[in-house]
Design a protein around this motif. Structure first.
Motif, PDB file in Angstrom:
ATOM      1  N   PRO A 144      21.206 -22.326   3.197  1.00  0.00           N
ATOM      2  CA  PRO A 144      20.035 -22.113   4.054  1.00  0.00           C
ATOM      3  C   PRO A 144      20.312 -22.444   5.517  1.00  0.00           C
ATOM      4  CG  PRO A 144      19.435 -23.373   2.101  1.00  0.00           C
ATOM      5  CD  PRO A 144      20.923 -23.243   2.099  1.00  0.00           C
ATOM      6  N   GLY A 145      19.965 -21.501   6.378  1.00  0.00           N
ATOM      7  CA  GLY A 145      20.138 -21.694   7.806  1.00  0.00           C
ATOM      8  C   GLY A 145      21.524 -21.376   8.318  1.00  0.00           C
ATOM      9  N   ALA A 171      14.301 -28.178   2.753  1.00  0.00           N
ATOM     10  CA  ALA A 171      14.537 -28.930   3.994  1.00  0.00           C
ATOM     11  C   ALA A 171      15.777 -29.809   3.849  1.00  0.00           C
ATOM     12  CB  ALA A 171      13.319 -29.786   4.337  1.00  0.00           C
ATOM     13  N   TRP A 172      15.878 -30.486   2.718  1.00  0.00           N
ATOM     14  CA  TRP A 172      17.051 -31.335   2.468  1.00  0.00           C
ATOM     15  C   TRP A 172      18.324 -30.499   2.408  1.00  0.00           C
ATOM     16  CZ3 TRP A 172      20.112 -31.143  -1.996  1.00  0.00           C
ATOM     17  CH2 TRP A 172      21.122 -32.105  -2.054  1.00  0.00           C
ATOM     18  N   LYS A 173      18.295 -29.386   1.658  1.00  0.00           N
ATOM     19  CA  LYS A 173      19.468 -28.522   1.507  1.00  0.00           C
ATOM     20  C   LYS A 173      19.878 -27.942   2.864  1.00  0.00           C
ATOM     21  CE  LYS A 173      22.222 -25.996  -1.179  1.00  0.00           C
ATOM     22  NZ  LYS A 173      23.345 -26.541  -1.866  1.00  0.00           N
ATOM     23  N   LEU A 174      18.912 -27.487   3.657  1.00  0.00           N
ATOM     24  CA  LEU A 174      19.204 -26.955   4.988  1.00  0.00           C
ATOM     25  C   LEU A 174      19.856 -28.014   5.858  1.00  0.00           C
ATOM     26  CD1 LEU A 174      17.289 -24.541   7.112  1.00  0.00           C
ATOM     27  CD2 LEU A 174      17.629 -26.777   8.099  1.00  0.00           C
ATOM     28  N   TRP A 175      19.334 -29.230   5.813  1.00  0.00           N
ATOM     29  CA  TRP A 175      19.882 -30.311   6.644  1.00  0.00           C
ATOM     30  C   TRP A 175      21.335 -30.614   6.271  1.00  0.00           C
ATOM     31  CZ3 TRP A 175      18.487 -32.152  11.091  1.00  0.00           C
ATOM     32  CH2 TRP A 175      19.097 -33.320  11.561  1.00  0.00           C
ATOM     33  N   ALA A 191      14.138 -26.457  12.199  1.00  0.00           N
ATOM     34  CA  ALA A 191      14.015 -25.738  10.929  1.00  0.00           C
ATOM     35  C   ALA A 191      13.688 -26.697   9.779  1.00  0.00           C
ATOM     36  CB  ALA A 191      15.304 -24.979  10.629  1.00  0.00           C
ATOM     37  N   ALA A 192      14.389 -27.823   9.718  1.00  0.00           N
ATOM     38  CA  ALA A 192      14.105 -28.802   8.666  1.00  0.00           C
ATOM     39  C   ALA A 192      12.721 -29.407   8.852  1.00  0.00           C
ATOM     40  CB  ALA A 192      15.168 -29.899   8.664  1.00  0.00           C
ATOM     41  N   GLY A 195      21.222 -17.981  11.647  1.00  0.00           N
ATOM     42  CA  GLY A 195      20.017 -18.730  11.317  1.00  0.00           C
ATOM     43  C   GLY A 195      19.793 -19.794  12.366  1.00  0.00           C
ATOM     44  N   VAL A 196      20.402 -20.936  12.178  1.00  0.00           N
ATOM     45  CA  VAL A 196      20.249 -22.038  13.140  1.00  0.00           C
ATOM     46  C   VAL A 196      21.469 -22.125  14.065  1.00  0.00           C
ATOM     47  CG1 VAL A 196      18.721 -23.360  11.646  1.00  0.00           C
ATOM     48  CG2 VAL A 196      21.167 -23.791  11.569  1.00  0.00           C
ATOM     49  N   THR A 197      22.180 -21.023  14.193  1.00  0.00           N
ATOM     50  CA  THR A 197      23.401 -20.988  14.995  1.00  0.00           C
ATOM     51  C   THR A 197      23.118 -20.412  16.378  1.00  0.00           C
ATOM     52  OG1 THR A 197      23.945 -18.830  14.072  1.00  0.00           O
ATOM     53  CG2 THR A 197      24.882 -20.753  12.973  1.00  0.00           C
TER      54      THR A 197
END
Length: 162
Positions: A123-124, A61-65, A21-22, A137-139
């Motif tokens: 995010p994510g 991308a940074w916030k999601l990471w 995602a990132a 999301g990314v789970t």
């Protein structure tokens, strides 16, 4: 790290989904910058807009990471982000939706609340808007399904009088 009880359930982001995602957001930013750098030129207005969109994609991308480095924890009383905000209290949950046609995040579910809650977004991992909280999301799908089932069971159990 937050101390967990034996009865707490966790929802931990998948490392592969987190990375992909990132990486997709970074790739989007690179493509936008590449389009701006083409010799044909787009004009100042379009170029500025695309550069702003690229900066936004890099920020996301940074916030999601950062956010997906934490997990969600379901305790007896609440659903919260590890070292972060409380998403909701179990007594405020009106229901859980995880059907095929529910407006929900990927591999996730939606919690309907009895009262409105302040907006929020990780995010994510989760979002909160009005009386709805989207989790996922990314789970991993299995962990999300298990957490949704446990929340639904706890809410159903609260309505009984023993």
């Amino acid at each position: 790290m937050t101390e967990l009880n034996a009865s707490d359930l966790t929802l931990t982001p998948s490392p592969a989904r987190r990375f992909s995602a990132a990486a997709m957001l970074v790739l989007l930013a690179l493509i936008l910058v590449w389009v701006v750098s083409r010799p044909e030129g787009l004009g100042l207005g379009w170029s500025a807009m695309l550069v702003a969109m690229a900066a936004g994609a890099l920020f996301l991308a940074w916030k999601l990471w950062v956010v997906t480095g934490q997990r969600l924890i379901l305790t007896e009383d609440e659903l919260r982000q590890e070292n972060g905000p409380v998403l909701c209290r179990i007594e405020d949950v009106a229901g859980v939706e995880r059907g095929t046609f529910a407006f929900k995040p990927s591999n996730g579910f939606v919690i309907r609340l009895k009262t409105r809650a302040p907006r929020g977004w990780a995010p994510g991992l989760w979002w909160r808007l009005g009386k709805r909280i989207g989790v996922g999301g990314v789970t991993p799908a299995g962990q999300g399904k298990a957490m949704a089932d446990v929340i639904a069971a706890r809410v159903a159990g609260m309505g009984r009088i023993d």
